[in-house]
Design a protein around this motif. Structure first.
Motif, PDB file in Angstrom:
ATOM      1  N   GLY A 193       0.836  -1.187   0.000  1.00  0.00           N
ATOM      2  CA  GLY A 193       0.000   0.000   0.000  1.00  0.00           C
ATOM      3  C   GLY A 193       0.867   1.231   0.000  1.00  0.00           C
ATOM      4  O   GLY A 193       2.070   1.156   0.245  1.00  0.00           O
ATOM      5  N   CYS A 216      -0.160   4.519   4.879  1.00  0.00           N
ATOM      6  CA  CYS A 216      -1.539   4.000   4.813  1.00  0.00           C
ATOM      7  C   CYS A 216      -1.911   3.171   6.045  1.00  0.00           C
ATOM      8  O   CYS A 216      -3.017   2.654   6.127  1.00  0.00           O
ATOM      9  N   GLY A 256      -6.026   3.347   6.144  1.00  0.00           N
ATOM     10  CA  GLY A 256      -5.859   2.128   5.362  1.00  0.00           C
ATOM     11  C   GLY A 256      -6.988   1.121   5.520  1.00  0.00           C
ATOM     12  O   GLY A 256      -7.370   0.754   6.629  1.00  0.00           O
ATOM     13  N   LEU A 301      -2.111   0.262  -7.063  1.00  0.00           N
ATOM     14  CA  LEU A 301      -1.349   1.033  -6.096  1.00  0.00           C
ATOM     15  C   LEU A 301      -1.147   2.467  -6.569  1.00  0.00           C
ATOM     16  O   LEU A 301      -1.195   3.407  -5.757  1.00  0.00           O
ATOM     17  N   GLU A 352      -3.945   4.688  -5.714  1.00  0.00           N
ATOM     18  CA  GLU A 352      -3.998   5.036  -4.289  1.00  0.00           C
ATOM     19  C   GLU A 352      -2.896   6.010  -3.893  1.00  0.00           C
ATOM     20  O   GLU A 352      -3.062   6.838  -3.014  1.00  0.00           O
TER      21      GLU A 352
END
Length: 264
Positions: free
Chosen positions: A44, A48, A222, A257, A260
């Protein structure tokens, strides 16, 4: 995911730091189940909450809301008592003691558990040999390379036979070549031991080589937004890195990813 007796089970888990108006929501709400013997990798964006989750599992942080439970088994020897925390944690910066020899570092957790001396000596010797550290038993960490120090940390963690192994980017400080070697060593080790493992990494390659499951976390706070099971049967070796399936899955995870990481 449907294991009736998971080794780790987190329900509606959250963690916040500070107080309003400066409160930071670091994690969750998060649901997570890890089966006995499963190797789960978490990837992540930075910040996060991956390390926060591991520290809650290790008993180093309390959740703000929700629960995280680790199912424990009775010790194999009735003379032994289980450690207060059934998890062992390995950090990026090794977390070993500079003033203790390699042997004393590996023995540290066994002394805390009050493992009888003969049993502890046998386990320490076994792990020093297994991790290629036998010739360095009386050395101090400052004289060792980064890879050797991380081997000491792994030996110390596994010598206590933990219910759950927690690894927080353990190879991030190593150069690329050594990192690949350590990944392959850990792959071989965990496939033979089947120790339940929760492993944090920024490396998609690392996650796909090592994991039974790769979980992708969102930007802070997260949460788990995707799950992949690498389609490489076990026992597997590092040679899977060269396959088209590996490259395709790595690209797919990177797209997730990237989305994000941009807002983060």
């Amino acid at each position: 995911m449907g294991d009736p007796h998971p080794k780790l089970h987190a329900t509606r888990l959250t963690r916040t730091f500070g107080r309003a108006p400066h409160q930071v929501d670091a994690l969750g709400p998060l649901e997570l189940t890890v089966a006995p013997g499963e190797f789960v990798c978490l990837v992540g964006p930075s910040g996060c909450g991956k390390s926060t989750l591991l520290r809650i599992a290790a008993g180093l942080l309390r959740p703000t809301t929700g629960t995280l439970e680790i199912r424990t088994s009775p010790p194999s020897d009735p003379r032994l008592r289980r450690a207060a925390r059934p998890a062992a944690m390995i950090f990026q910066d090794y977390g070993i003691y500079d003033w203790k020899t390699v042997r004393a570092n590996v023995r540290f957790g066994l002394d805390i558990q009050r493992v009888p001396r003969r049993e502890a000596n046998a386990r320490v010797t076994e792990w020093l040999t297994r991790m290629g550290l036998a010739d360095f038993a009386e050395a101090y960490p400052a004289t060792l390379s980064g890879g050797m120090r991380q081997r000491v940390a792994i030996a110390r963690a596994l010598a206590v036979e933990p219910e759950l192994l927690l690894m927080d980017e353990p190879f991030a400080a190593l150069d690329a070549q050594l990192r690949t070697i350590m990944q392959d060593e850990l792959l071989d080790l965990t496939q033979s031991l089947r120790t339940t493992t929760l492993f944090i990494t920024h490396s998609l390659e690392e996650a796909l080589v090592l994991g039974d499951r790769v979980l992708v976390m969102s930007a802070r706070p997260g949460r788990i937004i995707a799950e992949h099971r690498p389609p490489f049967p076990r026992p597997r070796t590092g040679e899977i890195r060269d396959t088209p399936e590996f490259t395709a899955l790595k690209s797919e995870l990177w797209e997730l990813l990237r989305k994000e990481a941009v807002p983060a």
